[in-house]
Design a protein around this motif. Structure first.
Motif, mmCIF file in Angstrom:
data_model
loop_
_atom_site.group_PDB
_atom_site.id
_atom_site.type_symbol
_atom_site.label_atom_id
_atom_site.label_comp_id
_atom_site.label_asym_id
_atom_site.label_seq_id
_atom_site.Cartn_x
_atom_site.Cartn_y
_atom_site.Cartn_z
ATOM 1 N N GLY A 811 0.831 -1.191 0.000
ATOM 2 C CA GLY A 811 0.000 0.000 0.000
ATOM 3 C C GLY A 811 0.867 1.242 0.000
ATOM 4 O O GLY A 811 1.865 1.327 -0.718
ATOM 5 N N GLN A 812 0.498 2.203 0.816
ATOM 6 C CA GLN A 812 1.290 3.426 0.941
ATOM 7 C C GLN A 812 2.506 3.153 1.825
ATOM 8 O O GLN A 812 2.360 2.793 2.992
ATOM 9 C CB GLN A 812 0.434 4.529 1.572
ATOM 10 C CG GLN A 812 1.171 5.827 1.803
ATOM 11 C CD GLN A 812 0.390 6.802 2.670
ATOM 12 O OE1 GLN A 812 0.933 7.762 3.179
ATOM 13 N NE2 GLN A 812 -0.901 6.549 2.858
ATOM 14 N N ALA A 813 3.694 3.288 1.278
ATOM 15 C CA ALA A 813 4.927 3.089 2.054
ATOM 16 C C ALA A 813 5.220 4.384 2.802
ATOM 17 O O ALA A 813 5.678 5.369 2.220
ATOM 18 C CB ALA A 813 6.092 2.731 1.139
ATOM 19 N N LEU A 814 4.964 4.403 4.095
ATOM 20 C CA LEU A 814 5.124 5.633 4.875
ATOM 21 C C LEU A 814 6.582 6.072 4.925
ATOM 22 O O LEU A 814 6.889 7.252 4.756
ATOM 23 C CB LEU A 814 4.583 5.415 6.292
ATOM 24 C CG LEU A 814 3.085 5.148 6.404
ATOM 25 C CD1 LEU A 814 2.712 4.869 7.848
ATOM 26 C CD2 LEU A 814 2.283 6.341 5.876
ATOM 27 N N VAL A 815 7.471 5.136 5.174
ATOM 28 C CA VAL A 815 8.904 5.436 5.228
ATOM 29 C C VAL A 815 9.607 4.347 4.416
ATOM 30 O O VAL A 815 9.848 3.246 4.932
ATOM 31 C CB VAL A 815 9.441 5.456 6.676
ATOM 32 C CG1 VAL A 815 10.890 5.938 6.698
ATOM 33 C CG2 VAL A 815 8.574 6.341 7.566
ATOM 34 N N PRO A 816 9.930 4.613 3.157
ATOM 35 C CA PRO A 816 10.506 3.564 2.295
ATOM 36 C C PRO A 816 11.746 2.906 2.886
ATOM 37 O O PRO A 816 11.950 1.698 2.718
ATOM 38 C CB PRO A 816 10.834 4.325 1.005
ATOM 39 C CG PRO A 816 9.842 5.441 0.973
ATOM 40 C CD PRO A 816 9.670 5.855 2.410
ATOM 41 N N PRO A 875 4.653 0.470 -6.138
ATOM 42 C CA PRO A 875 3.978 1.692 -5.668
ATOM 43 C C PRO A 875 2.527 1.403 -5.317
ATOM 44 O O PRO A 875 1.939 0.420 -5.774
ATOM 45 C CB PRO A 875 4.090 2.634 -6.875
ATOM 46 C CG PRO A 875 4.223 1.724 -8.060
ATOM 47 C CD PRO A 875 4.995 0.528 -7.566
ATOM 48 N N ALA A 876 1.951 2.255 -4.463
ATOM 49 C CA ALA A 876 0.549 2.109 -4.084
ATOM 50 C C ALA A 876 -0.338 2.144 -5.324
ATOM 51 O O ALA A 876 0.015 2.757 -6.343
ATOM 52 C CB ALA A 876 0.151 3.217 -3.111
ATOM 53 N N VAL A 877 -1.484 1.491 -5.264
ATOM 54 C CA VAL A 877 -2.362 1.432 -6.430
ATOM 55 C C VAL A 877 -2.901 2.813 -6.784
ATOM 56 O O VAL A 877 -3.183 3.108 -7.945
ATOM 57 C CB VAL A 877 -3.522 0.446 -6.207
ATOM 58 C CG1 VAL A 877 -3.003 -0.972 -6.134
ATOM 59 C CG2 VAL A 877 -4.324 0.787 -4.968
ATOM 60 N N ASP A 878 -3.059 3.669 -5.775
ATOM 61 C CA ASP A 878 -3.451 5.055 -6.029
ATOM 62 C C ASP A 878 -3.065 5.881 -4.811
ATOM 63 O O ASP A 878 -2.596 5.356 -3.798
ATOM 64 C CB ASP A 878 -4.953 5.174 -6.338
ATOM 65 C CG ASP A 878 -5.839 4.611 -5.227
ATOM 66 O OD1 ASP A 878 -5.623 4.970 -4.038
ATOM 67 O OD2 ASP A 878 -6.735 3.818 -5.543
ATOM 68 N N ALA A 879 -3.281 7.183 -4.914
ATOM 69 C CA ALA A 879 -2.858 8.097 -3.849
ATOM 70 C C ALA A 879 -3.618 7.891 -2.554
ATOM 71 O O ALA A 879 -3.158 8.313 -1.494
ATOM 72 C CB ALA A 879 -3.017 9.542 -4.330
ATOM 73 N N ASN A 880 -4.781 7.250 -2.625
ATOM 74 C CA ASN A 880 -5.610 7.080 -1.432
ATOM 75 C C ASN A 880 -5.421 5.737 -0.742
ATOM 76 O O ASN A 880 -6.042 5.496 0.290
ATOM 77 C CB ASN A 880 -7.089 7.248 -1.818
ATOM 78 C CG ASN A 880 -7.401 8.650 -2.308
ATOM 79 O OD1 ASN A 880 -6.915 9.624 -1.747
ATOM 80 N ND2 ASN A 880 -8.199 8.750 -3.364
ATOM 81 N N GLU A 881 -4.592 4.862 -1.308
ATOM 82 C CA GLU A 881 -4.411 3.559 -0.668
ATOM 83 C C GLU A 881 -3.674 3.727 0.654
ATOM 84 O O GLU A 881 -2.633 4.367 0.724
ATOM 85 C CB GLU A 881 -3.641 2.591 -1.570
ATOM 86 C CG GLU A 881 -3.623 1.186 -0.994
ATOM 87 C CD GLU A 881 -2.961 0.163 -1.909
ATOM 88 O OE1 GLU A 881 -3.281 -1.032 -1.797
ATOM 89 O OE2 GLU A 881 -2.113 0.563 -2.723
ATOM 90 N N ARG A 882 -4.213 3.138 1.701
ATOM 91 C CA ARG A 882 -3.633 3.264 3.030
ATOM 92 C C ARG A 882 -2.451 2.302 3.186
ATOM 93 O O ARG A 882 -2.305 1.350 2.425
ATOM 94 C CB ARG A 882 -4.693 2.980 4.097
ATOM 95 C CG ARG A 882 -5.762 4.056 4.165
ATOM 96 C CD ARG A 882 -6.849 3.697 5.153
ATOM 97 N NE ARG A 882 -7.815 4.783 5.321
ATOM 98 C CZ ARG A 882 -8.894 4.720 6.076
ATOM 99 N NH1 ARG A 882 -9.154 3.605 6.757
ATOM 100 N NH2 ARG A 882 -9.715 5.736 6.180
#
Length: 925
Positions: A811-816, A875-882
């Motif tokens: 999903g969204q990688a907060l800290v890669p 990468p996340a599927v979209d900008a809203n993926e948690r």
């Protein structure tokens, strides 16, 4: 910027004891509130540059951070001198314990206090329900398990303690009588998961755990194993229905249909230790005058442990019942599950109570940690997989699992169910019948550990899949594509995933990688040089979350724009503080200046109450409880490897959203001169932060300090405190803020305006996830695939990992950087599990007190492809993926990929772990 100590509101009262729980971080001669906060007063903030960890410097420079680092003199207000305690543990679980002989400890070496089971009974101590079993084995009983504590010895002076421990190191101090054999106890858990799908993968099921409920057999054999076939008796109709379907599936696979390839294989996995770098330790000081029990410990479940200690002493006689328990939590130094619901802090508390007014330290050395620390379950599995030869699709799946749970129940029942529900991995199958049970043994207690049962079952699965692909034959990537569970398909439990499924992308990445495309060429090159070369692949999916997760989080912003975050997640090497800072920054435009984790003591304004068990509560009870606007299914829960980013940062992120919408956004409108009734005033979701400035099309950028100052000046929302609950979906409620409804994935909210105090906001229209989701099994999932190329020396059997590649999605990688670190760490643990680590289960295992790192081999740098491990994060599927939890899935495919590579190199299929150099040499000669 945080709730002051004077304004502190206690978490709760349990058994008449007031509890407080706070985080203890690095300590020098500084104030407690300063040292418990990261990055602290040094104003060092690497996250502001987009890299680093907020706790990195204190860790690598050796600052006092872990529980084992502390002595009483380090803690303001504590007496200066530290006393020391040790536990005497049973090394025999086949004979009656007759007594203890401490005659070796003569003169000054005698302990000041000796605590036995009789003393615990005398003072009225009781065992909290989760830890059922004697805390200290009573004389006259056979120990429940090897390593069970028998006596607690307390010494007032360190030198005496140290000499006494040496004197007792190899002494036979416990006296045993008649032989009884191991104690027999009921199984910890037994389940049957049967599914008969509909005509298509997304059609309603004919029968499944989700549709028909979970079932367990009602009878056991003389050996203790469950009786799985249906018995000809009228009781147990629910189980009988599952058994009827299950036996029919088994009969179909046994029918010798030439059109179906049926692979019938057994696989065994071993017991291993989490091997956290920090053995368990703790400090306790009971101030008898004030009736305060003060503790310094490290666990993954702070709220649970605080209440467990209160339960331990809640019925004790007056001299042994504190009025208050103040629990300070230090960093775990690596949890890996082994610090989740560990009984060790109970003994720390008892040590403090039995030597009042003097701080006492109880700390395992590495021998003691091996002897008593929670282990990974050893599994025995039999799996039958039916594949249609014409289509290459799985048509039937049958498995039977037996788990050795060791001496205490811990999480064995849950590991049984989770491992079973994950046993199909990334694949879809229309007909499944799976039995699983965990049993008591005299081994060291097994419980929660990274990958929580799924490591065992998915390793067996992916090794079987590799063999199926060779038997059909069918390309391994193509087989996985044909059988991969697609969005909308029903999994083993009969539910569908609500998270993204990205298996096809992962398979594409694996198939195109040079490790895979060049495998034949590399094998031929190896043959020319006398080296066996093999390539292996495996894929895995792993749930994140447990189905009963709670999160607390608060965010405050000062007039100068400084941001402070507080949350209840545990720091155990997972970087949760940095992750929370990153997630909050997306809403507030700046990385936090202060982050405090492992805190549940600053959320008093929410005024929460809870009752029941979030995993077993029924819908009627939940609906009735929810009429109380302060009720939540759970207040705070343990941090696991898969819940840090997903759960641990969620409440803080939701708090930050409220601050932006009702604090910073109205302030920005005022600075821009936009009236509340202007159309642009409702377009807050279109605003973006860039380089610390709020940007809106057609308007001048505004700095965070300027907006924060205006928010304070107009007495706007400058602080928010939230609670969230997740049962495969977030609880959701509406709150009235500034006369407007605000609906969010939280169930409790308190707000601060300007520099005022937090005030709870009443909720309405609360919707807790349905209670029947407890039987759905996981609906959140993430995937990972791994390729390895190995080289084996023919003469010695020495194995080298030449290259490796893992590809994952989270999903969204907060800290890669932290995602990368978790993947690298998971790879190392997978190597250790596959090739090196093992513990005998019984008398020659760690319960005998003789195990240390001289015998127990963990992966070292020389065992790893340090410069040739590539990790790719989709990468996340979209900008809203948690964000998804990914710290477990990255370990799972490593193990099977290595076993498959070994087969590719040697032609020998290993079906037990670990595969050691000696075993390799044996098959090569």
């Amino acid at each position: 910027m945080r709730t002051s100590r004077r304004d502190f509101v206690k978490l709760l009262t349990w058994n008449g004891i007031a509890l407080s729980v706070s985080r203890l971080a690095y300590a020098e001669a500084i104030d407690f509130a300063a040292r418990e906060t990261l990055p602290g007063r040094q104003n060092w903030n690497p996250a502001a540059t987009g890299a680093g960890r907020i706790d990195g410097v204190v860790k690598v420079t050796g600052a006092k951070l872990y529980a084992g680092d502390f002595r009483a003199a380090d803690l303001p207000g504590w007496p200066a001198k530290t006393s020391h305690a040790m536990l005497i543990r049973a090394t025999d679980a086949n004979h009656v314990l007759f007594g203890i002989d401490l005659s070796r400890l003569t003169g000054a070496l005698k302990p000041s206090v000796v605590v036995t089971a009789d003393d615990l009974a005398r003072i009225g101590a009781r065992v909290p329900e989760f830890y059922t079993g004697d805390l200290l084995c009573p004389f006259g009983k056979t120990p429940l398990y090897l390593g069970q504590p028998v006596a607690l010895l307390i010494f007032e002076d360190f030198d005496i303690f140290d000499q006494a421990r040496l004197a007792l190191r190899d002494a036979l101090v416990l006296k045993f009588g008649e032989e009884t054999g191991p104690v027999k106890q009921p199984n910890y858990g037994a389940f049957r998961f049967t599914r008969v799908g509909g005509p298509t993968p997304d059609a309603p099921d004919v029968y499944s755990p989700v549709k028909n409920g979970w079932v367990s057999p009602g009878f056991v054999e003389n050996s203790g194993a469950p009786i799985w076939p249906r018995l000809p008796i009228p009781s147990g109709r629910a189980y009988a229905k599952a058994a009827d379907h299950g036996e029919k599936i088994r009969a179909e696979l046994a029918a010798n249909n030439p059109a179906v390839l049926v692979l019938d294989r057994e696989f065994e996995t071993q017991s291993v230790d989490p091997m956290a770098l920090e053995p368990e330790s703790g400090l306790a000081w009971y101030d008898a005058g004030r009736k305060d029990l003060n503790l310094v410990i490290s666990v993954q479940s702070p709220a649970e442990m605080a209440t467990a200690i209160a339960d331990l002493l809640g019925n004790a006689q007056a001299p042994f019942k504190p009025a208050r328990i103040n629990t300070n939590f230090a960093s775990c130094g690596g949890g890996f599950g082994g610090r989740d619901h560990t009984p060790f802090p109970l003994y720390v508390a008892l040590a403090g109570m039995f030597l009042p007014n003097r701080p006492v330290r109880l700390a395992n050395n590495r021998f003691e940690q091996f002897q008593s620390g929670i282990k990974r379950h050893a599994f025995k599995m039999r799996t039958q997989i039916g594949v249609d030869r014409a289509t290459g699709k799985i048509v039937g799946f049958v498995a039977d699992h037996a788990l050795d749970g060791g001496g205490l129940a811990n999480f064995s029942a849950q590991v049984s169910s989770v491992s079973a529900l994950a046993a199909l991995g990334i694949y879809y199958c229309p007909k499944v019948d799976l039995t699983t049970y965990s049993f008591h043994s005299r081994g060291v207690t097994a419980g929660s550990m990274r990958c929580y049962g799924t490591l065992q079952t998915m390793t067996a699965l992916e090794v079987d899949v590799d063999e199926i692909c060779r038997e059909l034959p069918l390309d391994p990537m193509e087989f996985r594509r044909r059988n991969a569970l697609a969005p909308g398909n029903r999994n083993l439990a009969g539910n569908t995933y609500v998270a993204s499924i990205r298996t096809p992308e992962i398979l594409d990445k694996l198939e195109k990688h040079p490790i895979w495309t060049e495998r034949a060429e590399e094998k031929a090159r190896g043959q020319q040089s006398g080296i066996l070369v093999g390539t292996g692949v495996a894929c895995a999916t792993k749930n994140y979350g447990t189905g009963g997760d709670a999160a607390l989080g608060s965010v405050e912003i000062a007039p100068d724009g400084q941001i402070a975050i507080c949350c209840d997640g545990a720091e155990m090497g997972n970087g949760i503080g940095t992750a929370a800072a990153s997630r909050v920054a997306a809403y507030l435009g700046g990385v936090a200046d202060e982050v405090a984790v492992l805190r549940v003591d600053t959320f008093g304004p929410l005024d929460l109450v809870s009752s029941g068990d979030p995993f077993t509560i029924d819908q009627k009870t939940q609906a009735a409880a929810a009429r109380n606007p302060r009720w939540v299914p759970a207040i705070s829960t343990a941090t696991a490897a898969s819940t840090g980013a997903h759960v641990g940062t969620h409440a803080a992120a939701e708090a930050a959203r409220v601050i932006f919408r009702f604090g910073l956004w109205p302030a920005a409108l005022e600075l821009w001169g936009i009236a509340p009734n202007n159309r642009k005033a409702s377009e807050w979701s279109k605003a973006r932060w860039q380089n610390g400035q709020l940007v809106m099309q057609g308007l001048p950028p505004l700095s965070l300090p300027a907006i924060a100052a205006k928010a304070h000046a107009r007495n706007g929302v400058t602080g928010a405190m939230a609670h969230a609950f997740n049962r495969w979906a977030w609880a959701r409620a509406t709150f009235a803020v500034d006369g407007q409804p605000w609906t969010a994935d939280i169930d409790a909210l308190a707000l601060r305006r300007g520099t005022g105090k937090f005030v709870r906001i009443n909720r309405s229209n609360v919707k807790f996830p349905p209670a029947d989701l407890n039987q759905s099994g996981p609906t959140y999932t993430t995937q990972c695939g791994t390729l390895v190329r190995i080289e084996i020396d023919r003469a010695t059997g020495a194995l080298r990992i030449a290259k490796a590649y893992s590809v994952l999605e989270c999903g969204q990688a907060l800290v890669p950087e932290i995602v990368l670190g978790q993947a690298q760490g998971g790879f190392a643990m997978g190597v250790g599990y596959a090739l090196l680590e093992t513990l005998p289960l019984y008398e020659d295992g760690p319960g005998n007190g003789q195990w240390n790192l001289g015998q127990y081999l963990v992966a070292r740098g020389s065992d790893l492809p340090l410069r040739d491990l590539e990790v790719e994060v989709l990468p996340a599927v979209d900008a809203n993926e948690r964000p998804k939890g990914m710290a477990e899935v990255v370990m799972i495919p490593v193990v099977a990929a290595l076993i498959n590579a070994i087969f590719d190199a040697t032609g020998h299929r290993f079906r037990s772990l670990p595969v050691t150099q000696q075993m390799l040499k044996g098959v090569l000669t």
